[in-house]
Design a protein around this motif. Structure first.
Motif, PDB file in Angstrom:
ATOM      1  N   ALA A  37       0.844  -1.197   0.000  1.00 33.14           N
ATOM      2  CA  ALA A  37       0.000   0.000   0.000  1.00 33.14           C
ATOM      3  C   ALA A  37       0.874   1.239   0.000  1.00 33.14           C
ATOM      4  O   ALA A  37       1.810   1.354   0.784  1.00 33.14           O
ATOM      5  N   PHE A  38       0.568   2.161  -0.894  1.00 34.76           N
ATOM      6  CA  PHE A  38       1.218   3.467  -0.940  1.00 34.76           C
ATOM      7  C   PHE A  38       0.176   4.515  -0.533  1.00 34.76           C
ATOM      8  O   PHE A  38      -0.960   4.201  -0.219  1.00 34.76           O
ATOM      9  N   GLY A  39       0.605   5.764  -0.543  1.00 38.27           N
ATOM     10  CA  GLY A  39      -0.335   6.860  -0.344  1.00 38.27           C
ATOM     11  C   GLY A  39      -1.046   6.823   0.994  1.00 38.27           C
ATOM     12  O   GLY A  39      -0.457   6.485   2.021  1.00 38.27           O
ATOM     13  N   LYS A  40      -2.354   7.147   0.982  1.00 36.28           N
ATOM     14  CA  LYS A  40      -3.087   7.284   2.242  1.00 36.28           C
ATOM     15  C   LYS A  40      -3.267   5.957   2.967  1.00 36.28           C
ATOM     16  O   LYS A  40      -3.255   5.909   4.192  1.00 36.28           O
ATOM     17  N   LEU A  41      -3.448   4.867   2.230  1.00 34.72           N
ATOM     18  CA  LEU A  41      -3.541   3.585   2.919  1.00 34.72           C
ATOM     19  C   LEU A  41      -2.189   3.211   3.490  1.00 34.72           C
ATOM     20  O   LEU A  41      -2.107   2.710   4.617  1.00 34.72           O
ATOM     21  N   GLY A  42      -1.122   3.469   2.743  1.00 32.90           N
ATOM     22  CA  GLY A  42       0.211   3.189   3.275  1.00 32.90           C
ATOM     23  C   GLY A  42       0.473   3.961   4.553  1.00 32.90           C
ATOM     24  O   GLY A  42       1.085   3.441   5.490  1.00 32.90           O
ATOM     25  N   GLY A  43       0.026   5.203   4.609  1.00 38.81           N
ATOM     26  CA  GLY A  43       0.242   6.023   5.804  1.00 38.81           C
ATOM     27  C   GLY A  43      -0.849   5.896   6.848  1.00 38.81           C
ATOM     28  O   GLY A  43      -0.845   6.635   7.830  1.00 38.81           O
ATOM     29  N   ARG A  44      -1.784   4.969   6.636  1.00 41.75           N
ATOM     30  CA  ARG A  44      -2.939   4.790   7.535  1.00 41.75           C
ATOM     31  C   ARG A  44      -3.704   6.122   7.689  1.00 41.75           C
ATOM     32  O   ARG A  44      -4.075   6.519   8.784  1.00 41.75           O
ATOM     33  N   GLU A  45      -3.909   6.789   6.565  1.00 43.80           N
ATOM     34  CA  GLU A  45      -4.532   8.109   6.556  1.00 43.80           C
ATOM     35  C   GLU A  45      -5.764   8.164   5.647  1.00 43.80           C
ATOM     36  O   GLU A  45      -6.133   9.226   5.159  1.00 43.80           O
ATOM     37  N   LEU A  46      -6.394   7.004   5.410  1.00 46.41           N
ATOM     38  CA  LEU A  46      -7.536   6.986   4.492  1.00 46.41           C
ATOM     39  C   LEU A  46      -8.625   7.952   4.958  1.00 46.41           C
ATOM     40  O   LEU A  46      -8.870   8.106   6.155  1.00 46.41           O
ATOM     41  N   LEU A  47      -9.285   8.570   3.975  1.00 51.19           N
ATOM     42  CA  LEU A  47     -10.425   9.448   4.220  1.00 51.19           C
ATOM     43  C   LEU A  47     -11.614   8.930   3.422  1.00 51.19           C
ATOM     44  O   LEU A  47     -11.460   8.056   2.556  1.00 51.19           O
ATOM     45  N   PRO A  48     -12.803   9.448   3.661  1.00 48.52           N
ATOM     46  CA  PRO A  48     -13.939   9.062   2.818  1.00 48.52           C
ATOM     47  C   PRO A  48     -13.610   9.300   1.343  1.00 48.52           C
ATOM     48  O   PRO A  48     -12.997  10.301   0.984  1.00 48.52           O
ATOM     49  N   ARG A  49     -13.980   8.347   0.505  1.00 37.54           N
ATOM     50  CA  ARG A  49     -13.822   8.406  -0.947  1.00 37.54           C
ATOM     51  C   ARG A  49     -12.376   8.249  -1.399  1.00 37.54           C
ATOM     52  O   ARG A  49     -12.058   8.485  -2.558  1.00 37.54           O
ATOM     53  N   SER A  50     -11.460   7.846  -0.502  1.00 32.89           N
ATOM     54  CA  SER A  50     -10.071   7.619  -0.913  1.00 32.89           C
ATOM     55  C   SER A  50      -9.965   6.394  -1.808  1.00 32.89           C
ATOM     56  O   SER A  50     -10.623   5.375  -1.578  1.00 32.89           O
ATOM     57  N   ASP A  51      -9.122   6.488  -2.849  1.00 37.46           N
ATOM     58  CA  ASP A  51      -8.741   5.317  -3.625  1.00 37.46           C
ATOM     59  C   ASP A  51      -7.677   4.545  -2.846  1.00 37.46           C
ATOM     60  O   ASP A  51      -7.103   5.052  -1.873  1.00 37.46           O
ATOM     61  N   LEU A  52      -7.391   3.331  -3.312  1.00 40.58           N
ATOM     62  CA  LEU A  52      -6.292   2.542  -2.757  1.00 40.58           C
ATOM     63  C   LEU A  52      -5.148   2.542  -3.767  1.00 40.58           C
ATOM     64  O   LEU A  52      -5.310   2.102  -4.912  1.00 40.58           O
ATOM     65  N   ASP A  53      -3.986   3.086  -3.344  1.00 43.59           N
ATOM     66  CA  ASP A  53      -2.780   3.037  -4.183  1.00 43.59           C
ATOM     67  C   ASP A  53      -2.069   1.730  -3.857  1.00 43.59           C
ATOM     68  O   ASP A  53      -1.470   1.585  -2.784  1.00 43.59           O
ATOM     69  N   LEU A  54      -2.118   0.767  -4.781  1.00 41.48           N
ATOM     70  CA  LEU A  54      -1.595  -0.572  -4.522  1.00 41.48           C
ATOM     71  C   LEU A  54      -0.539  -0.955  -5.552  1.00 41.48           C
ATOM     72  O   LEU A  54      -0.665  -0.630  -6.746  1.00 41.48           O
ATOM     73  N   VAL A  55       0.496  -1.650  -5.066  1.00 40.21           N
ATOM     74  CA  VAL A  55       1.546  -2.217  -5.920  1.00 40.21           C
ATOM     75  C   VAL A  55       1.664  -3.688  -5.561  1.00 40.21           C
ATOM     76  O   VAL A  55       1.623  -4.047  -4.375  1.00 40.21           O
ATOM     77  N   PHE A  56       1.810  -4.542  -6.567  1.00 38.14           N
ATOM     78  CA  PHE A  56       1.857  -5.990  -6.350  1.00 38.14           C
ATOM     79  C   PHE A  56       3.280  -6.500  -6.575  1.00 38.14           C
ATOM     80  O   PHE A  56       3.898  -6.234  -7.619  1.00 38.14           O
ATOM     81  N   VAL A  57       3.797  -7.226  -5.577  1.00 38.62           N
ATOM     82  CA  VAL A  57       5.167  -7.757  -5.630  1.00 38.62           C
ATOM     83  C   VAL A  57       5.091  -9.265  -5.373  1.00 38.62           C
ATOM     84  O   VAL A  57       4.426  -9.700  -4.423  1.00 38.62           O
ATOM     85  N   TYR A  58       5.747 -10.039  -6.217  1.00 33.82           N
ATOM     86  CA  TYR A  58       5.695 -11.498  -6.043  1.00 33.82           C
ATOM     87  C   TYR A  58       7.117 -12.065  -5.980  1.00 33.82           C
ATOM     88  O   TYR A  58       8.077 -11.437  -6.417  1.00 33.82           O
ATOM     89  N   ASP A  59       7.192 -13.257  -5.426  1.00 35.97           N
ATOM     90  CA  ASP A  59       8.492 -13.934  -5.299  1.00 35.97           C
ATOM     91  C   ASP A  59       8.311 -15.389  -5.687  1.00 35.97           C
ATOM     92  O   ASP A  59       7.378 -16.052  -5.219  1.00 35.97           O
TER      93      ASP A  59
END
Length: 990
Positions: free
Chosen positions: A691-713
């Motif tokens: 999680a990046f952005g507001k979800l990464g910073g635990r700062e979500l607000l109403p109507r926030s999108d989720l900034d997500l990056v997928f990493v695999y191993d």
């Protein structure tokens, strides 16, 4: 000459304004019956006085005198009743002669002019009583309507070859004053057209419905189309069952079914006066006999009596004798007016008429007399109401005679009031006002006393939604409540009362809704956007399976109604979810709904609620729905608490972030399992979500999108998946992550979950959707990687939120290692400021309230925190935190940010988060503009900013932004400018 006419001219009762002169009338031909009497009448000063009086006060009657002078001649020669009868007989003769349509229309309109002139002279000279006047007008309407019906049906039967005789199988009911035989001088006629298919004997039964609609439209045109000869009567078919949803002609059986299942008490009141007036009279009588149990209930339960009383209580008659303002008053629907006399009689008819057939009269004054005879009304009260009714009806006629307008409103200017007083026979306008006021006050007092035991609904103004027309005083009340389109509101309320929605089909639900109406409308009117709130409530109501339970809940818990109204008017997304999930309102009544929401409470809620729902899920679709239900319920609770000020945008971030993480933790394993059923798994540690952005910073607000990056191993020797349809690792994780995004973003029957933004992945849009762990780690390496400074800035707010624990730990460690690399401070400062300038060009901040992008807004604070973390993390990793507020505190504690600057930035960040959360909840499209914002939203914004005016709020916002911008300039912009100047100097020197 008929001896009575001149003797009836009392010059003192016909005051003429100074300057008025007699305009000679065209004399009828010498062979016209009564021509000699006409001349003798005008030779007399009294006769000329009457004509001058009419010419001075009534343009309409003056026109009639010039077009139909023979009617004055006839009245001068014969009694009033004989003259009117002769006109009507001529009309019957015209029809019997089988006149073509154009000639019939001309004859109908000529008869209307002639009767109208006779009635006016009869009224002005007291040649006849009020009953005679209304009877003449009513009989004219009946005869004309019958002629129109006979003509239309003769044409139809001839053209279609249908059997039958005349109008057999088709009837028109007269409603209101027409049904009661009480038409006023310029009345519309209220009609209901019904037909019986078997009786009609149509040649083509399949076309019968269209034919009856077309035929009814033809009859109405014969009556109300304006030609060079005028019109007969304006027609109104809106008293038929549910007029906005039914054709203008209904089958008898459809009408019977409507009244037996959905008929309302105001429609019972309307049907009291109904009677067949044209067409197949026997068919009409049979229909009225069939619905008699609907109209006249022998036994009324408490709810029915309450509903009858609630109709009155909507009108909000004020107790006692308040002064009535005469000028501009509506003597029909205003306080103390004709409608109150009619309603005084009709409501008691509804209550008592089922057991006492003697009360089943149609005429208002006859009902008052019958109520006296049966002991329900004191004789003096009935006599006073009857006298007032006669006075107000004659005054109504004077108003309408002036220009043939359907009006009941008294003039609001002194000159026009003087003219009306004289036309009504008063030389003294003040005496006229006193007499009118006395009648209105008397009626208002009797009317209020009738219902003084009924609780007032407390609307503070008229709220009448019975019938089919907008009530002017109700529109005024709705406007004062804050509704910009009161006519639309009134129309939708009538739709509710017609039982068009499932929630309002039962009589009990409509009765409770009637009681609730003033409170409901007041609550909606107090919201940020009353019209939008009302529209959402209408949509909410249309989706309810039933209404009694919810309306009863509102009755028992008024605060719940206020909350629902607040949500509907102020928070579009919350309103949509509430409309989708009315059961949420039960949770609002639980004891802990308003306990402040935190990350800890949401972790507990996950354990208690979501796991149970997931255990009951039968398949992947059930899981998607369950997660959406749980997540959106929690977001609804958080939104309500933000609106109520229990939490704010600065404190709610951890809770909303925990809700999002819980949703991901529930939905992604299910998506992974479903995917594995087809393709199996790939050896290795699997995939993680960063999680990046507001979800990464635990700062979500109403109507926030989720900034997500997928990493695999994957394991070193893995060459593909092991399922029924094996695919290579790169394709496997690409498709799996696409499945993740679909699972998160797809809208199901339970709504949407979140929007996903994955543009922060390595290489952005150009890079693969899923990144291998080694590639992710190398991408941020300052020596070998390709990441730009802005990507390192974004990385300061990144953390793994889903995946195998060891993989998440590895990723978090890689993120930390990337952030603690030693950097060129000058380059960081220049790059950060370059990025800020680029953002400013793309998103310039459209207003002072665009608190994210405006200079000194959220972006400036975040860029300061990110730049300082990148510069100082190599020497002191304790400055790092994905949460902007904590990062500012860490930087200050480590001595990397001036304490005063840190304090100012933290306070500004709190204000921006509070404002952003509230504006996202309440603003259209998540924006706020005081110029067109509703008053409720402006008040709420003032509260959020902690000021007492919107101007003061803007001052504080501007001062805060200026302070942030000043700090940004001193820490970032000015040093960056200095570094650029040095570079330019060096290049010039070289």
């Amino acid at each position: 000459m008929h001896s009575g006419l001149l003797e009836k001219v009392d010059v003192s009762a016909l005051p003429i304004p100074s300057g008025a002169v007699f305009d000679p009338l065209p004399e009828p031909a010498p062979d016209t019956p009564g021509a000699a009497a006409f001349s003798a009448f005008l030779d007399d000063a009294r006769g000329r006085h009457l004509i001058t009086f009419i010419q001075a006060h009534s343009p309409y009657l003056s026109t009639l005198l010039r077009r139909e002078p023979q009617m004055l001649a006839a009245l001068a020669a014969r009694p009033y009743a004989d003259v009117v009868a002769a006109v009507l007989n001529d009309l019957d003769t015209a029809w019997a002669a089988g006149a073509p349509e154009r000639e019939l229309m001309s004859a109908l309109r000529r008869a209307k002019r002639q009767v109208a002139l006779c009635v006016a002279i009869g009224d002005l000279l007291d040649l006849c009583s009020l009953d005679d006047i209304t009877a003449s007008l009513t009989t004219l309407a009946e005869r004309a309507l019958q002629c129109a019906c006979e003509h239309a049906f003769a044409t139809w039967r001839r053209e279609t070859g249908s059997d039958g005789t005349g109008c057999q199988g088709y009837v028109i009911l007269g409603m209101g004053k027409f049904g009661g035989g009480e038409l006023n001088y310029s009345s519309d006629i209220d009609l209901v057209a019904l037909y019986d298919p078997p009786t009609l004997k149509a040649a083509d039964p399949d076309r019968m419905r269209q034919d009856m609609i077309r035929l009814t439209r033809q009859i109405m045109r014969l009556m109300d189309e304006r030609t060079a000869d005028g019109y007969v009567f304006r027609t109104d078919l809106r008293l038929r069952p549910d007029p906005s949803a039914t054709p203008m002609a209904l089958t008898v059986s459809a009408a019977e079914t409507y009244y037996e299942s959905l008929g309302q008490n105001w429609e019972r009141a309307a049907m009291i006066k109904a009677r067949p007036v044209a067409g197949d009279i026997a068919l009409g009588e049979g229909f009225l006999a069939h619905i008699r149990p609907f109209v006249w209930r022998k036994y009324l339960d408490f709810a029915a009596i309450q509903d009858i009383h609630s109709i009155k209580r909507q009108i909000n008659a004020h107790r006692g004798g308040r002064t009535v303002e005469v000028d501009g008053h509506n003597i029909k629907i205003g306080k103390g007016g004709i409608r109150e006399i009619e309603f005084f009689a009709q409501t008691q008819q509804l209550i008592w008429g089922g057991r006492q057939p003697e009360l089943r009269e149609r005429k208002t004054c006859s009902v008052l007399h019958a109520l006296t005879q049966e002991g329900h009304v004191a004789t003096q009260t009935a006599d006073e109401m009857t006298a007032a009714y006669h006075f107000l009806r004659r005054l109504e006629h004077r108003l309408q005679m002036i220009d043939d307008q359907q009006t009941q409103t008294l003039p609001d200017t002194p000159d026009r009031m003087d003219a009306l007083a004289r036309f009504s026979g008063y030389a003294d306008t003040d005496q006229f006002r006193d007499d009118v006021r006395a009648r209105l006050t008397l009626v208002a007092n009797h009317y209020a006393q009738l219902f003084e035991e009924s609780p007032d609904l407390g609307s503070g103004g008229a709220l009448v939604f019975t019938g089919v027309e907008d009530d002017p005083e109700t529109l005024t009340t709705l406007s004062e409540m804050g509704f910009a389109n009161p006519s639309h509101v009134a129309g939708r309320v009538r739709v509710w009362h017609h039982g068009r929605y499932r929630a309002t089909r039962s009589e009990r639900s409509r009765q409770i809704l009637t009681e609730l109406m003033p409170h409901l409308l007041k609550a909606l009117g107090d919201t940020a956007d009353p019209d939008e709130a009302f529209a959402r409530f209408d949509s909410f109501l249309s989706g309810l399976p039933s209404g009694v339970q919810l309306f009863s809940l509102f009755q028992a818990h008024p605060a719940l109604l206020e909350l629902v109204s607040e949500v509907l008017g102020s928070a579009p997304r919350l309103a949509d979810w509430m409309a989708r999930r009315p059961a949420l309102l039960d949770s609002v009544l639980s004891g802990d709904f308003f306990d402040p929401i935190t990350a800890e409470t949401e972790t507990a809620a996950e354990d208690e609620e979501l796991h149970v729902a997931l255990e009951q899920a039968r398949d992947f679709q059930d899981i998607l729905d369950a997660v959406r239900r749980w997540t959106n319920d929690r977001k609804f609770k958080a939104g309500v608490q933000i609106m109520r000020g229990i939490v704010d945008g600065d404190s709610v971030g951890p809770a909303l972030s925990r809700i999002a993480e819980t949703g991901l933790e529930a939905i992604l394993p299910a998506a992974e399992k479903e995917f594995a059923e087809q393709h199996g798994s790939v050896p290795g540690h699997g995939v993680a979500v960063v999680a990046f952005g507001k979800l990464g910073g635990r700062e979500l607000l109403p109507r926030s999108d989720l900034d997500l990056v997928f990493v695999y191993d994957v394991a070193p020797d893995a060459d593909g998946s092991d399922g029924p349809r094996p695919i290579g690792p790169q394709v496997y994780y690409l498709r799996l992550c696409q499945r993740f995004i679909t699972a998160i973003t797809t809208e199901t029957g339970e709504g949407s979950l979140y929007e996903v933004d994955n543009r922060l992945r390595p290489s952005g849009k150009a890079g693969p959707l899923a990144t291998q762990l080694d590639g992710f780690t190398k991408y941020y390496d300052l020596d070998e990687g390709e990441a730009w400074t802005w990507e390192h800035m974004a990385l300061t707010r990144a953390r793994a939120v889903y995946g195998a624990a060891d993989l998440c730990d590895t990723i978090d460690t890689a993120i930390r290692n990337a952030l603690v690399q030693r950097r060129d401070a000058e380059k960081v400062i220049r790059d950060v400021d370059d990025m800020r300038q680029r953002v400013a060009r793309e998103f310039p901040g459209k207003s002072d309230w665009d608190i994210k992008y405006r200079p000194g807004g959220l972006v400036d604070i975040e860029f300061i925190a990110q730049a300082l973390q990148l510069i100082h993390a190599a020497d002191d990793p304790t400055v790092l935190s994905p949460n902007t507020a904590i990062a500012l505190e860490n930087l200050a504690r480590a001595g990397k940010l001036d304490a005063s600057h840190a304090s100012a930035l933290r306070q500004a960040l709190a204000l921006w988060r509070r404002l952003q959360a509230f504006i996202r909840l309440t603003g259209k499209d998540g924006t706020f503009d005081p110029a067109d914002a509703p008053a409720g939203q402006i008040r709420a914004i003032q509260h959020v900013v902690e000021t007492d005016s919107i101007d003061a709020a803007l001052v504080r916002v501007s001062e805060t932004a200026n302070e942030v911008r000043s700090i940004y300039n001193s820490l970032i912009a000015e040093p960056a400018d200095g570094y650029r100047a040095e570079d330019n100097h060096d290049r010039e020197g070289t």
